[in-house]
Design a protein around this motif. Sequence first.
Motif, mmCIF file in Angstrom:
data_model
loop_
_atom_site.group_PDB
_atom_site.id
_atom_site.type_symbol
_atom_site.label_atom_id
_atom_site.label_comp_id
_atom_site.label_asym_id
_atom_site.label_seq_id
_atom_site.Cartn_x
_atom_site.Cartn_y
_atom_site.Cartn_z
ATOM 1 N N VAL A 144 0.838 -1.200 0.000
ATOM 2 C CA VAL A 144 0.000 0.000 0.000
ATOM 3 C C VAL A 144 0.875 1.253 0.000
ATOM 4 O O VAL A 144 0.606 2.214 -0.731
ATOM 5 N N ALA A 145 1.943 1.245 0.792
ATOM 6 C CA ALA A 145 2.845 2.407 0.835
ATOM 7 C C ALA A 145 3.423 2.696 -0.539
ATOM 8 O O ALA A 145 3.488 3.848 -0.968
ATOM 9 N N GLU A 146 3.815 1.637 -1.236
ATOM 10 C CA GLU A 146 4.393 1.819 -2.562
ATOM 11 C C GLU A 146 3.342 2.268 -3.580
ATOM 12 O O GLU A 146 3.550 3.220 -4.324
ATOM 13 N N ILE A 184 5.468 5.430 6.995
ATOM 14 C CA ILE A 184 4.778 4.245 7.511
ATOM 15 C C ILE A 184 4.927 4.276 9.023
ATOM 16 O O ILE A 184 6.024 4.498 9.540
ATOM 17 N N VAL A 185 3.813 4.050 9.734
ATOM 18 C CA VAL A 185 3.846 3.970 11.191
ATOM 19 C C VAL A 185 3.488 2.542 11.586
ATOM 20 O O VAL A 185 2.468 2.011 11.153
ATOM 21 N N VAL A 186 4.362 1.918 12.380
ATOM 22 C CA VAL A 186 4.082 0.579 12.897
ATOM 23 C C VAL A 186 4.344 0.558 14.391
ATOM 24 O O VAL A 186 5.171 1.321 14.894
ATOM 25 N N GLY A 187 3.631 -0.310 15.093
ATOM 26 C CA GLY A 187 3.876 -0.492 16.517
ATOM 27 C C GLY A 187 5.064 -1.407 16.731
ATOM 28 O O GLY A 187 5.454 -2.157 15.839
ATOM 29 N N LYS A 216 10.562 -6.202 9.270
ATOM 30 C CA LYS A 216 10.449 -6.383 7.817
ATOM 31 C C LYS A 216 10.103 -5.063 7.129
ATOM 32 O O LYS A 216 10.688 -4.720 6.103
ATOM 33 N N VAL A 217 9.162 -4.324 7.723
ATOM 34 C CA VAL A 217 8.765 -3.046 7.130
ATOM 35 C C VAL A 217 9.944 -2.080 7.082
ATOM 36 O O VAL A 217 10.216 -1.449 6.063
ATOM 37 N N SER A 218 10.685 -2.003 8.195
ATOM 38 C CA SER A 218 11.787 -1.037 8.243
ATOM 39 C C SER A 218 12.897 -1.375 7.251
ATOM 40 O O SER A 218 13.593 -0.486 6.764
ATOM 41 N N HIS A 219 13.051 -2.649 6.935
ATOM 42 C CA HIS A 219 14.107 -3.040 5.988
ATOM 43 C C HIS A 219 13.713 -2.879 4.525
ATOM 44 O O HIS A 219 14.571 -2.806 3.664
ATOM 45 N N HIS A 220 12.428 -2.838 4.242
ATOM 46 C CA HIS A 220 11.991 -2.820 2.841
ATOM 47 C C HIS A 220 11.122 -1.627 2.462
ATOM 48 O O HIS A 220 10.597 -1.573 1.357
ATOM 49 N N ALA A 221 10.960 -0.669 3.349
ATOM 50 C CA ALA A 221 10.042 0.446 3.114
ATOM 51 C C ALA A 221 10.519 1.368 1.999
ATOM 52 O O ALA A 221 11.712 1.649 1.882
ATOM 53 N N CYS A 271 9.751 4.447 1.978
ATOM 54 C CA CYS A 271 9.680 5.784 2.570
ATOM 55 C C CYS A 271 10.160 5.704 4.029
ATOM 56 O O CYS A 271 10.580 4.642 4.485
ATOM 57 N N ASN A 272 10.059 6.793 4.746
ATOM 58 C CA ASN A 272 10.429 6.797 6.167
ATOM 59 C C ASN A 272 9.504 5.894 6.966
ATOM 60 O O ASN A 272 8.337 5.698 6.596
#
Length: 158
Positions: free
Chosen positions: A113-115, A122-125, A143-148, A150-151
């Motif tokens: 969705v971000a892409e 992206i905000v994740v807990g 996983k999100v932080s390694h492949h995002a 965006c910030n």
Amino acid sequence: MGPRPHKIRRMYGSIVVGTDGSDTAKEAVRQAAELAKAVGGRILLVSAYEPVPESRLRQERTELPADVTWMVNPREDVQGVLDAEAERISDTGISGVETFAREGDPADAILDVAEEQGADLIVVGNKGMTGARRFLLGSVPNKVSHHAPCNVMIVRTT
């Protein structure tokens, strides 16, 4: 001196946040909504669902009145979570809320969705990031932080 307010608005115009309806996810959504409200951004709310075997769906459909059997599908619960969270966000005064129900892995859903939407943040807990578990590739924040694309902001929710 930090960035000017108009620059921050451009930086965080669209914010993706994932939710599964849990209390920790609700805290991530709350903080993402606060940020969106402060900078005039929009929230892109994402939730993932696992595919449900057709055999289980058939069994559940036989146990329901005929006029509501169409409602039994893998997205039903997830869409309910998304709608409830979207309403909660809208109640804070944010008008730009979109929901995305995606089949499969939660981290992949958030990243996709971000892409697709050209998100700025992206905000994740941090759920699942305590102790040694934070090093597991399977954890959503990791996983999100390694492949995002965006910030990424990891919210302390636990």
